[in-house]
Write an enzyme that holds these catalytic residues in place. Structure first.
Site, PDB file in Angstrom:
ATOM      1  CG  MET A  31     -69.737  77.311  38.840  1.00 31.90           C
ATOM      2  SD  MET A  31     -71.344  78.003  38.472  1.00 31.90           S
ATOM      3  CE  MET A  31     -72.244  77.543  39.914  1.00 31.90           C
ATOM      4  CG  HIS A  35     -67.902  73.078  49.349  1.00 34.71           C
ATOM      5  ND1 HIS A  35     -67.914  71.746  48.986  1.00 34.71           N
ATOM      6  CD2 HIS A  35     -68.805  73.687  48.539  1.00 34.71           C
ATOM      7  CE1 HIS A  35     -68.796  71.554  48.030  1.00 34.71           C
ATOM      8  NE2 HIS A  35     -69.342  72.718  47.724  1.00 34.71           N
ATOM      9  N   GLY A  37     -66.299  69.412  49.534  1.00 34.27           N
ATOM     10  CA  GLY A  37     -66.815  68.599  48.425  1.00 34.27           C
ATOM     11  C   GLY A  37     -65.944  68.763  47.182  1.00 34.27           C
ATOM     12  CG  HIS A  38     -65.800  72.538  45.148  1.00 30.47           C
ATOM     13  ND1 HIS A  38     -66.316  73.472  46.006  1.00 30.47           N
ATOM     14  CD2 HIS A  38     -66.626  72.528  44.066  1.00 30.47           C
ATOM     15  CE1 HIS A  38     -67.400  74.014  45.471  1.00 30.47           C
ATOM     16  NE2 HIS A  38     -67.616  73.455  44.305  1.00 30.47           N
ATOM     17  CB  SER A 190     -70.939  77.088  46.606  1.00 30.20           C
ATOM     18  OG  SER A 190     -69.952  76.244  46.074  1.00 30.20           O
TER      19      SER A 190
HETATM   20  P1  AMP Z   1     -69.901  73.762  41.510  1.00 35.96           P
HETATM   21  O1  AMP Z   1     -68.767  74.630  41.911  1.00 35.96           O
HETATM   22  O2  AMP Z   1     -71.068  73.837  42.438  1.00 35.96           O
HETATM   23  O3  AMP Z   1     -70.261  73.893  40.055  1.00 35.96           O
HETATM   24  O4  AMP Z   1     -69.391  72.273  41.684  1.00 35.96           O
HETATM   25  C1  AMP Z   1     -68.228  71.812  41.028  1.00 35.96           C
HETATM   26  C2  AMP Z   1     -68.157  70.320  41.142  1.00 35.96           C
HETATM   27  O5  AMP Z   1     -68.123  69.936  42.522  1.00 35.96           O
HETATM   28  C3  AMP Z   1     -69.386  69.620  40.532  1.00 35.96           C
HETATM   29  O6  AMP Z   1     -68.963  68.462  39.842  1.00 35.96           O
HETATM   30  C4  AMP Z   1     -70.194  69.271  41.749  1.00 35.96           C
HETATM   31  O7  AMP Z   1     -71.027  68.144  41.553  1.00 35.96           O
HETATM   32  C5  AMP Z   1     -69.106  68.963  42.760  1.00 35.96           C
HETATM   33  N1  AMP Z   1     -69.622  69.060  44.130  1.00 35.96           N
HETATM   34  C6  AMP Z   1     -70.337  70.081  44.672  1.00 35.96           C
HETATM   35  N2  AMP Z   1     -70.691  69.783  45.935  1.00 35.96           N
HETATM   36  C7  AMP Z   1     -70.201  68.540  46.188  1.00 35.96           C
HETATM   37  C8  AMP Z   1     -70.244  67.675  47.327  1.00 35.96           C
HETATM   38  N3  AMP Z   1     -70.864  68.023  48.438  1.00 35.96           N
HETATM   39  N4  AMP Z   1     -69.625  66.490  47.236  1.00 35.96           N
HETATM   40  C9  AMP Z   1     -68.989  66.117  46.084  1.00 35.96           C
HETATM   41  N5  AMP Z   1     -68.915  66.886  44.986  1.00 35.96           N
HETATM   42  C10 AMP Z   1     -69.513  68.077  45.036  1.00 35.96           C
END
Ligand code: AMP
Length: 310
Positions: A31, A35, A37-38, A190
């Site tokens: 989304m 960061h 993590g992504h 995020s």
């Molecule tokens: P989002 O943008 O929050 O929908 O996340 C996109 C992807 O990044 C999803 O598969 C999340 O699980 C993954 N994600 C978010 N935060 C982390 C993190 N700290 N470590 C690893 N993957 C993450």
């Protein structure tokens, strides 16, 4: 060079061209508000595949709180810069109308049944959230087509829902990657940018609660209620508003909280700090992480990668 595409239609064409040229595709749905993590997922995809694409779409279907949707951080140029740096080949955007051309209004979009893994915890606290996730991820998978898709273990229950979806669709191959953490142990999210300094400090009690439960497990504690109490104690001391601090068998998801002595345990936490909701989880038993292990039924499509603290 990062190719930026405005809609799912052009992304689908690009993916078809890549496959026609014999290239394997890695796909990371996000989304935005990117960061580390992504980026750890994108790096993994770049290492595994010939080409990597990322979707950025703040999906209104999965927000149960309109204020959360409005305040969700958005910065297109920064996202593109970060993706280019880690070797992503293509990023695509979308709109509800682009993903669901057959529905004339958002209200007319039929939500997918989120499946058995949506029962309990996130399913109880955020009604409709996991159905909204599954509905958009289904469209994203159809857009990209057969590929390897990468998800984070940080959103543990979501990863189970997505694995179930991929099994039902027959593609893609899903890889679940370890949670990337800040040096304090706080899981990267995020929403962390919405925390002020005091709140960010408070948020570190989530990791403390998880690691205390893991330490207790390693010291021989197996009783579910005792493990929950250890987490609650650390969260209370941290001054956060608790939604849940619970356990599940990571290999056999159940809606209800388990009782008595557990053979395996995934600890899962959701808290609110001010206006921000944060979730995190950790495998407590010897495996250390559910990454690398199969979750439920033998899912041929699922791989979990080794755990690491980023
Ligand atoms: P989002 O943008 O929050 O929908 O996340 C996109 C992807 O990044 C999803 O598969 C999340 O699980 C993954 N994600 C978010 N935060 C982390 C993190 N700290 N470590 C690893 N993957 C993450």
């Amino acid at each position: 060079m990062l190719l930026q595409l405005p809609d799912p239609e052009s992304a689908q064409r690009w993916c078809q061209q890549q496959r026609a040229a014999g290239r394997s595709i890695g796909f990371v749905p996000t989304m935005g508000a990117l960061h580390e993590g992504h980026l750890s997922l994108v790096r993994r995809s770049v290492a595994d595949n010939d080409v990597t694409c990322v979707s950025i779409f703040v999906n209104p279907l999965q927000f149960d709180d309109p204020a959360d949707f409005r305040s969700y951080p958005r910065d297109r140029e920064r996202n593109a810069r970060l993706l280019e740096r880690v070797g992503c080949d293509m990023v695509f955007l979308g709109s509800l109308a682009g993903f669901f051309p057959e529905s004339d209004t958002a209200e007319n979009i039929p939500l997918q049944d989120p499946g058995p893994h949506a029962a309990g915890l996130e399913g109880d606290c955020r009604p409709g959230h996991l159905a909204g996730v599954r509905t958009i991820v289904e469209r994203l998978f159809r857009t990209v087509g057969p590929c390897r898709a990468y998800f984070g273990e940080k959103d543990f229950q979501q990863s189970l829902v997505v694995e179930d979806l991929a099994r039902n669709m027959g593609f893609p191959e899903v890889t679940v990657c370890p949670t990337s953490r800040e040096p304090s142990g706080l899981a990267r999210s995020s929403r962390n940018v919405l925390l002020n300094d005091i709140e960010r400090q408070r948020a570190t009690c989530i990791y403390r609660a998880l690691t205390r439960a893991r330490a207790a497990w390693r010291a021989g504690v197996r009783d579910a209620e005792r493990l929950r109490a250890i987490m609650r104690e650390a969260l209370d001391a941290g001054g956060v508003e608790l939604e849940y601090a619970d356990l599940r068998d990571p290999l056999a998801w159940q809606a209800e909280s388990p009782q008595g002595n557990l053979p395996r345990a995934q600890a899962l936490i959701a808290v609110r700090i001010g206006k921000v909701r944060l979730i995190d989880n950790m495998r407590l038993d010897a495996a250390g992480s559910t990454v690398g292990e199969l979750h439920v039924h033998p899912p041929r499509t699922v791989r979990r990668t080794a755990s690491a603290k980023g």
